[in-house]
Design an enzyme around this catalytic site. Structure first.
Site, PDB file in Angstrom:
ATOM      1  N   VAL A 121       1.838  -1.472  22.076  1.00 26.40           N
ATOM      2  CA  VAL A 121       0.773  -0.505  21.814  1.00 26.40           C
ATOM      3  C   VAL A 121       0.117  -0.056  23.117  1.00 26.40           C
ATOM      4  CG1 VAL A 121      -1.406  -0.094  20.607  1.00 26.40           C
ATOM      5  CG2 VAL A 121       0.364  -1.501  19.531  1.00 26.40           C
ATOM      6  N   LYS A 130      -7.401  -7.631  15.108  1.00 21.97           N
ATOM      7  CA  LYS A 130      -7.880  -8.035  13.781  1.00 21.97           C
ATOM      8  C   LYS A 130      -8.257  -9.513  13.738  1.00 21.97           C
ATOM      9  CE  LYS A 130      -3.030  -8.360  12.445  1.00 21.97           C
ATOM     10  NZ  LYS A 130      -2.526  -7.725  13.676  1.00 21.97           N
ATOM     11  N   GLU A 146       8.219 -11.479  13.359  1.00 24.50           N
ATOM     12  CA  GLU A 146       8.286 -12.282  14.581  1.00 24.50           C
ATOM     13  C   GLU A 146       9.260 -13.445  14.396  1.00 24.50           C
ATOM     14  OE1 GLU A 146       6.754 -11.501  17.313  1.00 24.50           O
ATOM     15  OE2 GLU A 146       5.459  -9.898  16.527  1.00 24.50           O
ATOM     16  N   LYS A 176      -7.219  -8.785   7.801  1.00 23.50           N
ATOM     17  CA  LYS A 176      -7.523  -7.386   7.498  1.00 23.50           C
ATOM     18  C   LYS A 176      -8.425  -7.271   6.277  1.00 23.50           C
ATOM     19  CE  LYS A 176      -3.147  -5.972   9.537  1.00 23.50           C
ATOM     20  NZ  LYS A 176      -1.739  -5.580   9.305  1.00 23.50           N
ATOM     21  N   GLY A 192       3.594  -0.441  14.511  1.00 21.84           N
ATOM     22  CA  GLY A 192       4.409   0.366  15.412  1.00 21.84           C
ATOM     23  C   GLY A 192       3.597   0.787  16.611  1.00 21.84           C
TER      24      GLY A 192
END
Length: 438
Positions: free
Chosen positions: A17, A106, A191, A206, A307
């Protein structure tokens, strides 16, 4: 070209990111300046190793291993390191230095959110975190701003792309959990250690963030009931299909009203969703959040939940908002958590179960099971019975029962399952799933 005032932007982290955020800041600087009313100058990128290979090629001189110096000279700090420390310390340093903070973290907000927001309030700064809950989906601003004058009753969302990808593949192909998880890891959706996703930890973080916003109440992570999807089998998926359902890992944030007043429930678990519900059509690694409000009615937000490029979009939206606030002046807008609604345990939630049992195929079994359920006030709504062929050499035949209950308190339903588990007529409790979205 307009001569805009310059705002120094510090970027912490250059992963999937962070690299995209840096690239877009450099590539679209003029366009972003027009939108923000200020030129966003990327002052530096704090990383552990400037020479590490990265997907996006960026100017070598931007990298630094001295995050403190970068932070204290910035107007806006973008934290994309992840984890708790040193991200927490860096964010607090940035706020204490008068910078606004943009983060996608988060885990940090779910565990230290009140501390971060209080630090921002003390200095009149703002914390922006659109990318922390559902990637590119704009859900934070609608909850914090657009619905601030309404009363959110319920949020039900698919907020983890990895688990949705796994369950969707299992539903569409009849594949086993382990096989799809291995594919997800090869494709980069999961992962090497998928625990955070498949055990529901990511979704719980979240859910805590969304519930805090929706109900104006600080929701600690340990108040979120959490279950994962590791027990979901291909047989359970098929049974759900035959009954007109699809299994989804849901984050459910709900306002409860009883004679004792209002409270909230925040929970994450795999649930049966009717195939007619909008969330049932969320496929692949996509996310969706379904919001029910008293005045606005039902709203659904859908899109990519993860993404690098997609999440970078949400981060840059926050950066532009932070720049506009700097140019307008004044103090930042604090978080509204003054409702202080009590957070109740899962046992207070009213729901219904679908219980699958293997039982002895003999007279009186159904009456015994109905009696065990009714002891706690649980009644049968639907019942499907299927004979299981006897194994050669065994005298006792068995049957599979799929029981749909009427709505009841979750504590009563859970106690009923315990009684069934201990019963002599029940060979095996195959599965227990809650039903949502009816």
């Amino acid at each position: 070209m307009t001569d805009y005032r310059r705002l120094r932007v510090a970027l912490l982290g250059a992963g999937a990111v962070g690299s995209q955020v840096a690239s877009l800041l450099l590539k679209h600087g003029d366009e972003l300046a027009d939108r923000a009313g200020a030129r966003l100058e990327l002052a530096g990128i704090a990383v552990r190793n400037p020479d590490a290979p990265r997907d996006v090629e960026l100017p070598r001189e931007l990298y630094t291993t001295d995050p403190e110096a970068l932070i204290t000279s910035a107007d806006i700090v973008i934290e994309l390191m992840g984890g708790i420390e040193p991200a927490r310390s860096h964010i607090l340093l940035g706020l204490g230095s008068g910078a606004d903070v943009v983060t996608a973290n988060k885990a940090l907000l779910a565990t230290h959110g009140p501390e971060v927001f209080e630090a921002a309030d003390r200095v009149g700064a703002s914390v922006y975190y659109e990318a922390a809950a559902a990637g590119a989906i704009p859900i934070i601003r609608p909850l914090r701003d657009s619905l601030a004058g309404d009363r959110v009753v319920r949020i039900m969302g698919i907020v983890n792309g990895t688990t949705n990808y796994i369950l969707d593949r299992m539903d569409s192909e009849g594949a086993d959990f382990a096989d799809v998880l291995a594919d997800a890891q090869r494709l980069g959706y999961a992962e090497a250690d998928p625990t955070a996703d498949v055990e529901g930890y990511d979704a719980a973080q979240k859910a805590a963030i969304l519930a805090s916003l929706a109900f104006h109440t600080a929701v600690p992570l340990d108040a979120v009931h959490r279950e994962g999807i590791t027990t979901i089998t291909a047989d359970m998926i098929e049974e759900a299909r035959e009954a007109g359902f699809v299994i989804k890992l849901l984050a459910v944030c709900e306002r409860l009203t009883t004679e004792d007043g209002e409270s909230i429930s925040v929970r994450v678990y795999p649930a049966l969703v009717p195939r007619s519900h909008p969330l049932a059509s969320v496929h692949g690694a996509n996310n969706a959040v379904f919001v029910e409000a008293e005045a606005a009615g039902s709203l659904m937000f859908y899109g990519a939940g993860a993404g690098g490029m997609q999440t970078a979009s949400a981060v840059l939206g926050d950066v532009v908002s932070a720049a506009r606030r700097h140019m307008a002046g004044g103090t930042g807008v604090g978080e509204s958590t003054r409702a202080n609604l009590p957070i109740v345990s899962i046992g207070h939630v009213v729901t219904r179960y679908q219980i699958t049992l293997e039982v002895a195929d003999q007279p009186g079994v159904l009456a015994s099971i109905a009696g065990l359920l009714s002891e706690g006030g649980v009644s049968v709504a639907t019942l499907v019975q299927t004979a299981i062929p006897a194994v050669e050499g065994e005298q006792r035949s068995t049957a599979r029962l799929i029981i749909g209950t009427h709505r009841a308190a979750d504590s009563a339903l859970s106690a009923a399952v315990e009684r069934l588990t201990a019963s002599d007529v029940v060979e095996h409790v195959v599965s227990v799933l809650r039903v949502e979205g009816e």
